[in-house]
Design an enzyme around this catalytic site. Structure first.
Site, PDB file in Angstrom:
ATOM      1  N   ASP A  34      -4.761  -6.293  -7.452  1.00  0.00           N
ATOM      2  CA  ASP A  34      -5.057  -5.613  -6.201  1.00  0.00           C
ATOM      3  C   ASP A  34      -5.342  -4.163  -6.601  1.00  0.00           C
ATOM      4  O   ASP A  34      -5.234  -3.805  -7.777  1.00  0.00           O
ATOM      5  CB  ASP A  34      -3.849  -5.725  -5.260  1.00  0.00           C
ATOM      6  CG  ASP A  34      -4.230  -5.620  -3.780  1.00  0.00           C
ATOM      7  OD1 ASP A  34      -5.308  -5.072  -3.480  1.00  0.00           O
ATOM      8  OD2 ASP A  34      -3.456  -6.090  -2.934  1.00  0.00           O
ATOM      9  N   HIS A  36       0.848  -1.193   0.000  1.00  0.00           N
ATOM     10  CA  HIS A  36       0.000   0.000   0.000  1.00  0.00           C
ATOM     11  C   HIS A  36       0.889   1.251   0.000  1.00  0.00           C
ATOM     12  O   HIS A  36       0.482   2.310  -0.464  1.00  0.00           O
ATOM     13  CB  HIS A  36      -0.896   0.038   1.250  1.00  0.00           C
ATOM     14  CG  HIS A  36      -1.977  -0.994   1.253  1.00  0.00           C
ATOM     15  ND1 HIS A  36      -1.761  -2.279   1.667  1.00  0.00           N
ATOM     16  CD2 HIS A  36      -3.281  -0.921   0.903  1.00  0.00           C
ATOM     17  CE1 HIS A  36      -2.899  -2.965   1.575  1.00  0.00           C
ATOM     18  NE2 HIS A  36      -3.828  -2.158   1.110  1.00  0.00           N
TER      19      HIS A  36
END
Length: 537
Positions: free
Chosen positions: A263, A189
């Protein structure tokens, strides 16, 4: 080239998210203009079960109006444990490492079926689970207890059972994060992690759970924004946009013919590299089917425009888009039908959501998972005999970006009070400093037993100092690691230590029951915990 038709093909390759518990106008517009393929829901979209059902029904009604041949896939990260999206009214189920600690894959299957039944009852038809990452790195900041454990064998067994349970309930599943995000110490992230291992090692560990679940009929696989130099020769290219990883390894070598999804393409590993919009084209060229853009409308529309531009300039062929759509349509054919989707306004939420039966399935798993690592005769404690108990724990539960802040309120004190009503609770801040530690130690001097809840200790964590000072002052100290089992490595001298693997209330309630001799717990560590060196000691 029919531009409108091509735009609708490009739109079908996107998984998008939005804010709020009602469908915004811009999402309705995207459904009509681009025939968006799937929707991802987060905590920001989840209200009461009735509100969730109203939201998913409204989305499907809009898709029907727009002339979709198949209903929308509506997905969610319901991994359970520390990463869950369903809240009020839904059952709290144990997460992956909690299940791994039971040693019994039947629990994973039963929880998979029950989770699938609750999702389906709310109009959610695709779960972004199970996690097949093998967590063999104690310093992994993003997987940890989201994994079933450190053994590829165990992750394979539990992952397969979980997948098959959800499929039994009629829910499409996702194996993630391919080719493996377990042995990293960077959160994708935030940045681009690298896994430097050679292919032999990847075959034995990282790839084993994926290979075994593919053989058992995996539906979709999610890519990892991780760089694997032993597979991808071009420096810094994450698996998500690597043709060698997606087509060469996953499609050709592992023979996966299902849907590949990325993702979220707004994670920093992509956003600060190739960029979200250009990354969408790169992912499709690599062999991906679904591009996930979870948050920003401009990037969602921008990605579609980039895909159209790539077709126009020959970078991407319409044939490649059609192949991706065939795989997506096959998945929808398997799980979705307009006949099974009620589109009327006033639907009642099925009783299966939050049912007593599901609570029982969860509770049995929690009892088999809570792990007593050490107990030097400190507990069971006797209730209501004038024993003075102090419960000390952090005031906030999340450390990973993927966790839902709505569930960060820790309830260890409440769980202990269920057995000893007059126990006192002290919550310390995440910035725990020397002054606060001194205040806690001084307060503890007036109690017989101190129960400390820890939350993912790191080498620089003041939670270590707090526990060490309490142990020096008191004989009866019990530590409950409310997430990471690796906390024990920093606290080898603690006289009593319990792992719950997650800070959900049912897990903490079972641990409290064990402390007071009311619950027999059977969990065993699914990872190896070694003593960690702190501050040169």
């Amino acid at each position: 080239m029919d531009h409108e038709k091509l735009a609708k093909k490009a739109g079908q390759l996107l998984v998008i998210g939005f804010n709020g518990i009602k469908v915004p106008q811009e999402i309705r517009d995207l459904i009509h203009t681009y025939h968006i393929g799937a929707i991802i829901l987060f905590g920001r979209n989840i209200g009461t079960p009735k509100e969730v059902l109203a939201l998913t029904t409204d989305l499907q009604r809009e898709a029907k109006k727009a002339g979709y041949t198949h209903p929308l896939l509506i997905c969610v990260d319901q991994e359970n444990g520390v990463v869950r999206r369903l809240g009020e009214g839904a059952t709290i189920f144990p997460g992956a490492m909690t299940l791994g600690a039971t040693g019994n894959p039947n629990h994973a299957y039963n929880v998979g079926v029950a989770t699938g039944n609750e999702l389906k009852a709310l109009g959610i038809n695709w779960n972004l689970a199970p996690v097949l990452d093998v967590n063999n790195n104690p310093d992994n900041p993003v997987i940890g207890v989201r994994s079933f454990g450190e053994s590829a064998e165990s992750v394979s067994k539990f992952g397969r059972a979980s997948m098959q349970g959800m499929q039994e309930a009629g829910i499409a599943t996702t194996l993630k994060h391919f080719p493996g995000h377990g042995d990293t110490n960077v959160d994708s992230h935030l940045d681009l992690p690298t896994i430097p291992h050679g292919l032999d090692r990847l075959e034995k560990i990282e790839l084993k759970p994926f290979r075994e679940c593919i053989a058992e009929g995996a539906d979709t696989i999610m890519t990892a924004h991780v760089y694997f130099p032993s597979i991808e020769t071009e420096p810094g290219v994450p698996a998500t946009i690597s043709r060698k990883v997606i087509t060469g390894l996953l499609r050709e070598k592992l023979k996966f013919s299902g849907v590949v999804t990325t993702d979220c393409m707004e994670m920093n590993a992509i956003l600060h590299g190739v960029g979200t919009e250009k990354g969408a084209v790169a992912a499709l060229k690599a062999g991906v089917d679904y591009v996930m853009i979870s948050h920003t409308l401009e990037r969602q529309v921008g990605a579609i425009q980039e895909i159209l531009k790539a077709v126009e300039n020959g970078e991407l062929t319409e044939e490649e888009i059609d192949q991706a759509l065939q795989r997506i349509h096959a998945l929808k054919e398997k799980y979705l039908s307009w006949e099974d989707i009620p589109l009327d306004d006033e639907q009642e939420v099925p009783e299966t959501v939050g049912s007593k039966q599901h609570e029982k399935i969860a509770f049995e798993a929690y009892k088999d998972s809570v792990t007593i690592v050490r107990n030097k005769g400190i507990f069971p404690l006797t209730t209501n005999n004038g024993l003075r108990i102090l419960v000390v724990h952090p005031d906030n539960g999340t450390t990973m970006q993927v966790e839902d802040k709505r569930y960060a309120n820790l309830s260890l004190g409440e769980a202990i009070k269920g057995y000893q009503q007059d126990a006192d609770i002290f919550q310390f801040s995440s910035a725990l400093d020397e002054q606060e530690i001194a205040a806690i130690v001084e307060k503890a001097s007036g109690y017989d037993t101190v129960i400390v809840g820890t939350l993912t200790i790191t080498p620089s964590s003041n939670q270590i100092t707090l526990v060490e000072k309490l142990i020096k002052e008191k004989d009866s100290v019990i530590v409950i690691a409310m997430r990471s089992p690796y906390d024990y490595g920093y606290l080898p001298d603690v006289p009593a230590y319990i792992n719950t693997y997650e800070f959900t209330y049912p897990a903490l309630k079972v641990a409290a029951g064990a402390i007071f001799g009311k619950e027999e717990v059977k969990g065993s560590l699914p990872v190896t915990v070694i003593k960690r060196v702190v501050g040169g000691k």
